[in-house]
Scaffold this motif. Structure first.
Motif, PDB file in Angstrom:
ATOM      1  N   MET A 198       0.837  -1.197   0.000  1.00 36.55           N
ATOM      2  CA  MET A 198       0.000   0.000   0.000  1.00 36.55           C
ATOM      3  C   MET A 198       0.869   1.242   0.000  1.00 36.55           C
ATOM      4  N   GLU A 199       0.280   2.312  -0.498  1.00 38.77           N
ATOM      5  CA  GLU A 199       0.914   3.619  -0.379  1.00 38.77           C
ATOM      6  C   GLU A 199       0.537   4.194   0.979  1.00 38.77           C
ATOM      7  N   LEU A 200       1.542   4.480   1.791  1.00 39.36           N
ATOM      8  CA  LEU A 200       1.320   4.957   3.150  1.00 39.36           C
ATOM      9  C   LEU A 200       1.812   6.393   3.276  1.00 39.36           C
ATOM     10  N   PHE A 201       1.265   7.101   4.272  1.00 41.00           N
ATOM     11  CA  PHE A 201       1.658   8.491   4.492  1.00 41.00           C
ATOM     12  C   PHE A 201       1.707   8.756   5.987  1.00 41.00           C
ATOM     13  N   ALA A 202       2.879   9.130   6.473  1.00 37.70           N
ATOM     14  CA  ALA A 202       3.057   9.489   7.874  1.00 37.70           C
ATOM     15  C   ALA A 202       2.920  10.999   7.989  1.00 37.70           C
ATOM     16  N   VAL A 203       1.889  11.447   8.678  1.00 39.54           N
ATOM     17  CA  VAL A 203       1.652  12.876   8.830  1.00 39.54           C
ATOM     18  C   VAL A 203       2.659  13.451   9.823  1.00 39.54           C
ATOM     19  N   ALA A 204       3.296  14.565   9.450  1.00 34.12           N
ATOM     20  CA  ALA A 204       4.310  15.201  10.290  1.00 34.12           C
ATOM     21  C   ALA A 204       3.863  16.593  10.701  1.00 34.12           C
ATOM     22  N   THR A 205       4.379  17.067  11.822  1.00 33.84           N
ATOM     23  CA  THR A 205       4.233  18.479  12.158  1.00 33.84           C
ATOM     24  C   THR A 205       4.998  19.279  11.108  1.00 33.84           C
ATOM     25  N   PRO A 206       4.348  20.240  10.429  1.00 34.69           N
ATOM     26  CA  PRO A 206       5.057  21.018   9.401  1.00 34.69           C
ATOM     27  C   PRO A 206       6.352  21.622   9.937  1.00 34.69           C
ATOM     28  N   GLY A 207       7.445  21.354   9.234  1.00 31.44           N
ATOM     29  CA  GLY A 207       8.759  21.806   9.666  1.00 31.44           C
ATOM     30  C   GLY A 207       9.610  20.698  10.244  1.00 31.44           C
ATOM     31  N   LEU A 208       8.969  19.563  10.583  1.00 30.94           N
ATOM     32  CA  LEU A 208       9.701  18.440  11.174  1.00 30.94           C
ATOM     33  C   LEU A 208       9.647  17.202  10.271  1.00 30.94           C
ATOM     34  N   GLU A 209       9.496  17.432   8.972  1.00 33.11           N
ATOM     35  CA  GLU A 209       9.449  16.298   8.038  1.00 33.11           C
ATOM     36  C   GLU A 209      10.796  15.572   7.959  1.00 33.11           C
ATOM     37  N   THR A 210      11.907  16.297   7.988  1.00 31.32           N
ATOM     38  CA  THR A 210      13.215  15.667   7.786  1.00 31.32           C
ATOM     39  C   THR A 210      13.574  14.672   8.884  1.00 31.32           C
ATOM     40  N   PRO A 211      13.455  15.002  10.177  1.00 28.44           N
ATOM     41  CA  PRO A 211      13.767  13.982  11.193  1.00 28.44           C
ATOM     42  C   PRO A 211      12.803  12.802  11.159  1.00 28.44           C
ATOM     43  N   LEU A 212      11.529  13.036  10.785  1.00 28.75           N
ATOM     44  CA  LEU A 212      10.603  11.911  10.650  1.00 28.75           C
ATOM     45  C   LEU A 212      11.030  11.010   9.493  1.00 28.75           C
ATOM     46  N   ALA A 213      11.504  11.600   8.398  1.00 22.75           N
ATOM     47  CA  ALA A 213      12.011  10.801   7.281  1.00 22.75           C
ATOM     48  C   ALA A 213      13.180   9.924   7.736  1.00 22.75           C
ATOM     49  N   ASP A 214      14.032  10.454   8.592  1.00 23.01           N
ATOM     50  CA  ASP A 214      15.147   9.663   9.122  1.00 23.01           C
ATOM     51  C   ASP A 214      14.635   8.478   9.933  1.00 23.01           C
ATOM     52  N   GLU A 215      13.591   8.698  10.717  1.00 26.11           N
ATOM     53  CA  GLU A 215      12.988   7.603  11.488  1.00 26.11           C
ATOM     54  C   GLU A 215      12.446   6.516  10.564  1.00 26.11           C
ATOM     55  N   ILE A 216      11.746   6.934   9.517  1.00 32.13           N
ATOM     56  CA  ILE A 216      11.147   5.976   8.590  1.00 32.13           C
ATOM     57  C   ILE A 216      12.236   5.213   7.848  1.00 32.13           C
ATOM     58  N   ARG A 217      13.303   5.890   7.493  1.00 29.09           N
ATOM     59  CA  ARG A 217      14.448   5.223   6.863  1.00 29.09           C
ATOM     60  C   ARG A 217      15.045   4.170   7.810  1.00 29.09           C
ATOM     61  N   ALA A 218      15.098   4.485   9.085  1.00 26.73           N
ATOM     62  CA  ALA A 218      15.645   3.542  10.069  1.00 26.73           C
ATOM     63  C   ALA A 218      14.775   2.297  10.211  1.00 26.73           C
ATOM     64  N   LEU A 219      13.479   2.398   9.852  1.00 27.73           N
ATOM     65  CA  LEU A 219      12.597   1.221   9.866  1.00 27.73           C
ATOM     66  C   LEU A 219      12.725   0.392   8.596  1.00 27.73           C
ATOM     67  N   GLY A 220      13.578   0.827   7.662  1.00 25.62           N
ATOM     68  CA  GLY A 220      13.827   0.045   6.460  1.00 25.62           C
ATOM     69  C   GLY A 220      13.061   0.477   5.236  1.00 25.62           C
ATOM     70  N   HIS A 221      12.434   1.657   5.273  1.00 25.52           N
ATOM     71  CA  HIS A 221      11.656   2.144   4.140  1.00 25.52           C
ATOM     72  C   HIS A 221      12.400   3.263   3.416  1.00 25.52           C
ATOM     73  N   THR A 222      11.997   3.516   2.195  1.00 28.18           N
ATOM     74  CA  THR A 222      12.529   4.642   1.431  1.00 28.18           C
ATOM     75  C   THR A 222      11.559   5.796   1.552  1.00 28.18           C
ATOM     76  N   PRO A 223      11.918   6.847   2.291  1.00 29.02           N
ATOM     77  CA  PRO A 223      10.963   7.933   2.526  1.00 29.02           C
ATOM     78  C   PRO A 223      10.861   8.899   1.357  1.00 29.02           C
ATOM     79  N   THR A 249       2.336  12.089  13.417  1.00 30.72           N
ATOM     80  CA  THR A 249       1.069  12.436  14.057  1.00 30.72           C
ATOM     81  C   THR A 249       0.032  11.346  13.835  1.00 30.72           C
ATOM     82  N   ARG A 250       0.044  10.752  12.652  1.00 28.01           N
ATOM     83  CA  ARG A 250      -0.829   9.614  12.337  1.00 28.01           C
ATOM     84  C   ARG A 250      -0.321   8.948  11.067  1.00 28.01           C
ATOM     85  N   ILE A 251      -0.769   7.712  10.835  1.00 27.98           N
ATOM     86  CA  ILE A 251      -0.376   6.941   9.651  1.00 27.98           C
ATOM     87  C   ILE A 251      -1.620   6.698   8.799  1.00 27.98           C
TER      88      ILE A 251
END
Length: 362
Positions: free
Chosen positions: A1-26, A53-55
């Motif tokens: 599925m196509e998934l989307f992790a909602v971020a607080t605007p301005g904090l997308e980059t550290p969330l992308a790092d978290e998602i990368r650490a889970l093995g995904h390509t953000p 914030t939500r998935i």
């Protein structure tokens, strides 16, 4: 599925790092991160991501040029693949640059389609939310798999004035390079958010371990697989995480929140004015401060003196420690006299635009 992790605007980059650490390509987008995965990835993201914030799971899309077409295609959609007939549903809708522009009419058609084809009840307070977005006549259907906002970790019953959400605190810690291997001290800890998040990170505790999620009410949910995924013992960190506040009520609140989170043994909360702040024994670490600013105060004049005094205390007593300071007022950050680097991006917080200012070791 196509998934989307909602971020607080301005904090997308550290969330992308978290998602990368889970093995995904953000895929960094405005307001969140796109990635792909299955149900196990959805469960894991809800359980382990600290900054989301939500998935959302995007479950379908079709073109709709007019209401009759929208109604027909909504009724053809395979709702039984995604929703249960016995679980209430809430529907939200937005429309942009489309011929179907009335959100209320969109919601009515989807409610009727789901009631008639699936039989699921519609309720404004339902845990499961279906999000409909029509843009340029393309109707996209997404399921909110989280339920309550993910900043609600499940342990905080009491909060102070102008609290910082756990998702934001975790991302500011990440932006400061915190990885759980150094002490953290918050001299204005309020309800203890920075300290508790730091202790959980150091102990390897999943942020969603104490709460439930909307995906538990969807078809195909496997309770045994979910129980196995969320099982994980904490590792006792060889560190203590410190919270100080001049308000004894805030200290009591922080201590209770830490106990409910299961990190009371690794946290130390004490009532203390900033002027009396002392450096803890042990290795240097990170001082994280969310001081008064913006709408939280009226006359800013006295705050310049407060920030100057804060800077003096930190420079004289915390040699070797780094400082992270969150504020909406660059002038107040400069008033500390601390050697801040260029600030981070603007982050939306309670109607304000705040930024993270950080130093190297003092």
């Amino acid at each position: 599925m196509e998934l989307f992790a909602v971020a607080t605007p301005g904090l997308e980059t550290p969330l992308a790092d978290e998602i990368r650490a889970l093995g995904h390509t953000p895929d960094i987008q405005l307001g969140g991160i796109g990635f792909t995965g299955g149900w196990a990835d959805i469960w894991r993201a809800n359980l382990r991501l600290r900054g989301a914030t939500r998935i959302l799971a995007r479950i379908g899309a079709f073109r709709a040029m007019h209401p009759a077409q929208l109604d027909k295609r909504a009724r053809r959609f395979p709702w039984a693949d995604w929703l249960r007939p016995d679980v209430p549903i809430r529907i939200e809708a937005t429309s942009r640059k489309s011929r179907i522009y009335h959100a209320g009419a969109i919601i009515q058609r989807f409610e009727a389609a789901i009631r008639d084809s699936l039989g699921a009840p519609i309720a404004d307070d339902a845990l499961v939310t279906l999000k409909i977005r029509i843009e340029d006549d393309l109707c996209t259907i997404s399921l909110d798999t989280s339920g309550e906002s993910l900043h609600k970790r499940g342990h905080k019953q009491a909060v102070g004035k102008a609290p910082m959400r756990e998702t934001m605190a975790a991302m500011f810690l990440r932006e400061c390079g915190f990885d759980g291997r150094e002490p953290v001290l918050d001299p204005m800890c309020g309800s203890g958010t920075f300290v508790i998040e730091a202790a959980e990170i150091a102990a390897g505790l999943a942020p969603g371990r104490l709460r439930g999620f909307a995906f538990e009410q969807l078809p195909g949910f496997d309770p045994q697989a979910w129980a196995a995924l969320r099982t994980g013992a904490a590792t006792t960190p060889p560190l203590t995480f410190y919270g100080r506040d001049r308000d004894p009520g805030a200290i009591r609140m922080s201590h209770e929140n830490a106990e409910r989170a299961g990190v009371g043994g690794w946290t130390d909360f004490q009532a203390c004015a900033f002027a009396d702040l002392t450096r803890p024994e042990g290795p240097p670490g990170l001082v994280m401060i969310n001081p008064p600013y913006g709408a939280r105060i009226g006359n800013k004049g006295p705050l310049f003196g407060l920030h100057a005094a804060m800077g003096e205390v930190l420079r004289s007593r915390f040699r070797g420690w780094r400082v992270g300071l969150v504020t909406s007022e660059p002038q107040l950050a400069r008033a500390t006299g601390l050697p801040f680097r260029d600030p981070g991006p603007y982050v939306a917080h309670g109607g304000l635009k705040i930024r993270l200012f950080q130093t190297g070791p003092l």
